[in-house]
Design an enzyme around this catalytic site. Structure first.
Site, short mmCIF file in Angstrom:
data_model
loop_
_atom_site.label_atom_id
_atom_site.label_comp_id
_atom_site.label_asym_id
_atom_site.label_seq_id
_atom_site.Cartn_x
_atom_site.Cartn_y
_atom_site.Cartn_z
CE1 TYR A 1 -6.45 1.25 3.43
CE2 TYR A 1 -5.92 -0.60 4.89
CZ TYR A 1 -6.85 0.27 4.34
OH TYR A 1 -8.18 0.18 4.69
CG ASP B 1 0.23 1.20 10.16
OD1 ASP B 1 0.08 0.17 10.85
OD2 ASP B 1 -0.63 1.64 9.38
CE LYS C 1 -4.22 -6.24 8.24
NZ LYS C 1 -3.74 -5.03 7.65
#
Ligand SMILES: *Cc1c(COP(=O)(O)O)cnc(C)c1O
Length: 424
Positions: free
Chosen positions: A142, A237, A265
């Site tokens: 994702y 990522d 995050k």
């Protein structure tokens, strides 16, 4: 009716699905979302005053535990100086210097407001830099919800059982080539047919949005050498793995350097923050220095920077932070393995550092296809069982468990007891 249920009833009338991000919905586990009122350390308190040991950690940022005093105080101090100026600030320089000092492959960095934005911008920079258009991604990874990346995406997309999102024009994904995770041979074949058209390969160096899937030996190294050989940009990522597996992220953990890295995050300490950075010559293509346009009204927001700086500095300055976090995580995940073994259960546990996942399948999980062999209804039962015992897990089979440093051995013991109880 509980207060959470009442709030949810109101929420569904005015917010699609009652939630502001699909991963918060409890639909796939047949429950009503718990509305969280506050959190401290390893614990969440819901709107009804019930307490839960938290293994979601706001999907990563709460690696220090909730409401950590260093982060909270930094935020309060920044707030007292003003919330946003839309102008350059000292904290942004400190943040850029800090990230570059911790992640060796990052020579320049641009702050944005989410992981989605970081990925979208990194891919644009990779395309601008190479003058190429094709992007290789892996099924089950994702990378946020930008159009080009909603192809075989993991996380909430996977739970919803939607292979690709509606509303994404074919034109936006025609240059997105999807390969199975850990399938280096297919990536090699792809490079042989169109390697000179590939702008970038983007990968989660540990797949953490299809449960947890580890890179097999040679996979990341192989991507590295293919990208170098063909002049393509390797994008890690690290929105989840950055500052989670270690101070230099998955790239330090596995010893493979990316050309561009995306963060999110943890670097916001709980505030909405993302960043992308990497090789100077690629980052120099970004506006106002170069022709790749990317901007953000609230990017580098002083309050968000204060939170992120405090969090990263705490991670950096706490001696043995990751050793201790990984030791506790191992205690948890090994403990779960033991329980499964004793119960004669064939289910799988994948773990890396403080990320782990229990898959309800007897197959080894190494990619999207094997992750999908998990029995989601068994997970739903497990989820409810744990929730009733005060353990808050992700409301989906295809998400990681996030261990925080605030978790004590006693709390791990409590968690293992609840797991044990489910399997016996
Ligand atoms: C969460 C996540 C994103 C998207 O970040 P948002 O802040 O939710 O936009 C991108 N990549 C990975 C690996 C993620 O886990």
């Amino acid at each position: 009716m509980t207060r959470s249920e009442m709030l949810f009833e109101r929420a569904v009338k005015r917010i699609p699905g009652g939630v502001n991000s699909p991963v918060r919905a409890f639909g796939s586990v047949g429950e009503t979302p718990r509305f969280i009122a506050s959190a401290k350390g390893a614990w969440l308190t819901d709107a009804d005053g019930r307490r839960y040991l938290d293994y979601v950690g706001s999907w990563g940022p709460m690696i220090l535990g909730h409401n950590h005093p260093a982060v909270r105080e930094a935020v309060l101090e920044a707030c007292s100086q003003g919330l946003s100026f839309g102008a350059a600030t000292e904290r942004e320089v400190e943040m850029a210097e800090l990230i570059c000092s911790l992640v060796p492959s990052v020579e320049m960095v641009r702050m944005v407001n989410s992981g989605t934005e970081a990925v979208m911008s990194a891919l644009r920079a990779a395309r601008g830099y190479t003058g190429r258009e094709k992007i290789v991604k892996f099924a089950g990874c994702y990378h946020g919800h930008c159009d080009a990346m909603l192809v075989k995406a993991g996380s909430g997309v996977m739970t919803a059982g939607v292979p690709d999102s509606a509303g994404v024009p074919k034109g936006c994904t025609k240059d997105t080539l999807t390969v199975s995770y850990n399938d280096l041979k297919s990536v090699e074949a792809l490079f042989e047919t169109c390697g000179r058209e590939i702008a970038a390969v983007i990968v989660e160096p540990v797949g953490a949005n299809m449960g947890v899937v580890l890179p097999e030996k040679g996979f990341l190294e192989g991507l590295r050498s293919l990208c170098s050989r063909y002049g393509s940009v390797l994008v890690f990522d690290e929105v989840i793995t950055g500052f989670r597996l270690g101070l230099s992220g998955a790239q330090g953990y596995f010893g493979v350097e990316a050309d561009l890295t995306t963060f999110g995050k943890i670097i916001g300490g709980g505030m909405p923050v993302g960043a992308y950075g990497g090789k100077r010559e690629i980052m120099e293509t970004v506006a106002p220095l170069g022709p790749v346009y990317q901007a953000g009204t609230l990017s580098g927001n002083p309050v968000a920077m204060a939170a992120g700086l405090a969090e990263l500095r705490t991670l950096r300055d706490t001696p043995g932070f990751y050793e201790e976090l990984h030791r506790k995580s191992q205690m948890l995940f090994e403990g779960m393995r033991e329980i499964l073994k004793k119960a004669g259960s064939p289910f799988q546990i994948n773990a890396a550092g403080s990320l782990g996942c229990l898959f309800f399948t007897d197959q080894e999980v190494r990619d999207y296809a094997s992750a999908k062999t998990s029995d989601s209804s068994a997970y739903a039962q497990y989820f409810s069982h744990m929730l009733n015992r005060g353990i808050y897990l992700a409301p989906s089979q295809f998400e990681a468990m996030f261990v925080s440093a605030a978790l004590t051995e006693e709390e791990i013991g409590k968690t293992l007891q609840a797991v044990q109880c489910f399997f016996t």
